[in-house]
Scaffold this active site. Structure first.
Site, PDB file in Angstrom:
ATOM      1  CG  ASP A 250      -1.853   1.152   1.292  1.00 49.63           C
ATOM      2  OD1 ASP A 250      -2.057   1.800   0.250  1.00 49.63           O
ATOM      3  OD2 ASP A 250      -2.375   1.420   2.387  1.00 49.63           O
ATOM      4  CD  GLU A 282      -4.513   6.860  -0.561  1.00 50.98           C
ATOM      5  OE1 GLU A 282      -5.563   6.223  -0.738  1.00 50.98           O
ATOM      6  OE2 GLU A 282      -3.712   6.590   0.364  1.00 50.98           O
TER       7      GLU A 282
END
Length: 464
Positions: A250, A282
């Site tokens: 991730d 993000e």
């Protein structure tokens, strides 16, 4: 294009190895506002700008955002024991000294969400106490706002599932609105809850040393020089990790996928331009991609014919989820991913878009979109948002087949966008464009507030 990726796995793995190395050399992470993120973007730029300069136009899209780092968090239990805890992004500090106070319980409501609504706090006076909350259903920040409103000094959030809790963001806009919080395992919270129910007093001590300040970050954008500038196929993956770990699944997995597609695409004659984006911040709330999409003039947004999002595409126990929404154009790209994966024997399935990855800004603009997601649950990626999300956490077979599916889709769209409708000029997504603009106003307000307040570790910090 996917047929030429004969050594895909080794090249994807090499990128992951380098991102993992970068994290190891920079405090264990590649988060927004840290040296690890700068080193990660330098890695992408070395290829996109330095090596592939003849084929790509590459630039940096900069933005400022409120940075938070928890330098230290400790939780001492009622018997003086040290309790394992997980911090959250934008977790406020305890103002330089520990908070020692008795716990006060809050009701569990698994249907609506525990401690999510004002009526669930009826009769609870948390003044001078630390609220015991169950995780789940609503935004954690909502629970913490209510805890503060009812007088709590802090909160203990116990996980709603077995295993180690994952990190999450409380949102920059929550600064100054919530109480400090420590996240603990489910069994710890359940034991303290049972003790409180039996009439015992449970006193804990919480200490959080946190820093808040505005820092500059950026997206890396690379676009093919070849192709029609009025017809752009765009692909994105976020380059940052959480502070808790290296973020190799991730989203090192998606970042690596984009790097290899960018590498291979140089050998093709393109009818349409292809634009790659490595998004920043993000994990702090889709900041980089929202800043980018909010900055697009309508005529520039019109040129983006399709957006593919690749966030977590190598989960160790992968599911093959293909995003599709209610824009009729979504399915045109989604079916290319779906058909490739099913032909390869993978159990692909269509899923709805959520609100937690970088496709959000593109949906707001009405741009047809899709992407692949292999899961972030305890069953698909037990290391999600944890220190163990390292090179060994990535399912290389899943990443490889997803890279080939992505290669097939972008190669077809780079040659022809037949059947892909133009973007909708009015978005039907619940998060309106005005809502995105308002979010930036809230972030700026929080940053301005943070700049006027001290934190116990603030002195000497540098901006990356």
């Amino acid at each position: 294009m996917e047929e030429t990726l004969t050594s895909t796995s080794s090249r994807l793995e090499r990128n992951l190895w380098n991102l993992d190395r970068i994290a190891k050399e920079n405090g264990g992470n590649r988060a927004f506002g840290t040296p690890g993120y700068k080193a990660s973007s330098d890695y992408v730029l070395e290829r996109a700008k330095t090596r592939f300069g003849p084929e790509y136009d590459t630039y940096i899209h900069e933005f400022d955002h409120l940075f938070n780092e928890v330098r230290k968090i400790t939780l001492t239990g009622p018997d003086g024991e040290s309790v394992e805890t997980v911090t959250l992004i934008y977790n406020p500090g305890t103002d330089g000294s520990p908070i020692k106070a008795p716990l006060i319980d809050t009701p569990v409501d698994d249907e609506r969400g525990s401690a999510c609504f004002e009526d669930q706090w009826t009769g609870i006076d948390a003044t001078g106490k630390i609220a015991l909350l169950k995780r789940g259903s609503c935004a954690i920040a909502d629970k913490l706002r209510l805890a503060r409103a009812h007088g709590a000094l802090g909160a203990i959030l116990y996980h709603n599932l077995p295993g180690t809790p994952s990190s999450a963001t409380l949102g920059a806009e929550s600064f100054g609105q919530i109480v400090p919080v420590a996240t603990v395992k489910q069994d710890v919270g359940q034991k303290w809850k049972a003790d409180l129910a039996s009439g015992k007093e449970v006193v804990v001590e919480l200490f959080i040393d946190a820093v808040f300040e505005e820092r500059r970050s950026w997206n890396v954008i690379a676009e093919t020089k070849a192709g029609d500038p009025n017809n752009v196929v765009m692909l994105g993956a976020h380059l940052d990790s959480v502070l808790a770990g290296a973020g190799i699944n991730d989203d090192g997995s998606g970042s690596s996928l984009l790097l290899e597609l960018m590498t291979e695409l140089r050998y093709y004659k393109l009818a349409n331009k292809v634009r790659f984006a490595w998004w920043g911040a993000e994990e702090s709330g889709l900041v980089g991609s929202l800043d980018y999409t909010a900055s697009l003039a309508p005529e520039e947004a019109d040129k983006i014919r399709f957006y593919f999002n690749y966030d977590m595409v190598g989960s160790p126990y992968a599911e093959y989820q293909i995003y599709v929404g209610d824009n009729e154009g979504d399915k045109v790209g989604a079916v290319k991913l779906f058909d490739y994966l099913t032909a390869a024997g993978k159990p692909a399935k269509y899923v709805n878009f959520g609100s937690s990855s970088d496709y959000v800004g593109f949906l707001e603009l009405g741009i047809p979109s899709s992407g692949i997601f292999t899961g972030a649950s305890a069953t698909t990626d037990p290391c999600y948002h944890q220190a163990c999300d390292v090179l060994a956490n990535v399912n290389l077979d899943a990443l490889t087949i997803n890279a080939k599916a992505a290669a097939n889709a972008v190669a077809e769209f780079a040659l022809s966008l037949e059947g892909v409708p133009r973007r909708r000029t009015v978005s039907v997504n619940p998060r309106s464009r005005d809502g995105v603009r308002n979010q930036f106003v809230k972030w700026k307000r929080a940053a301005a507030t943070a700049a006027t307040q001290k934190s116990c570790s603030h002195a000497g910090d540098s901006t990356i």
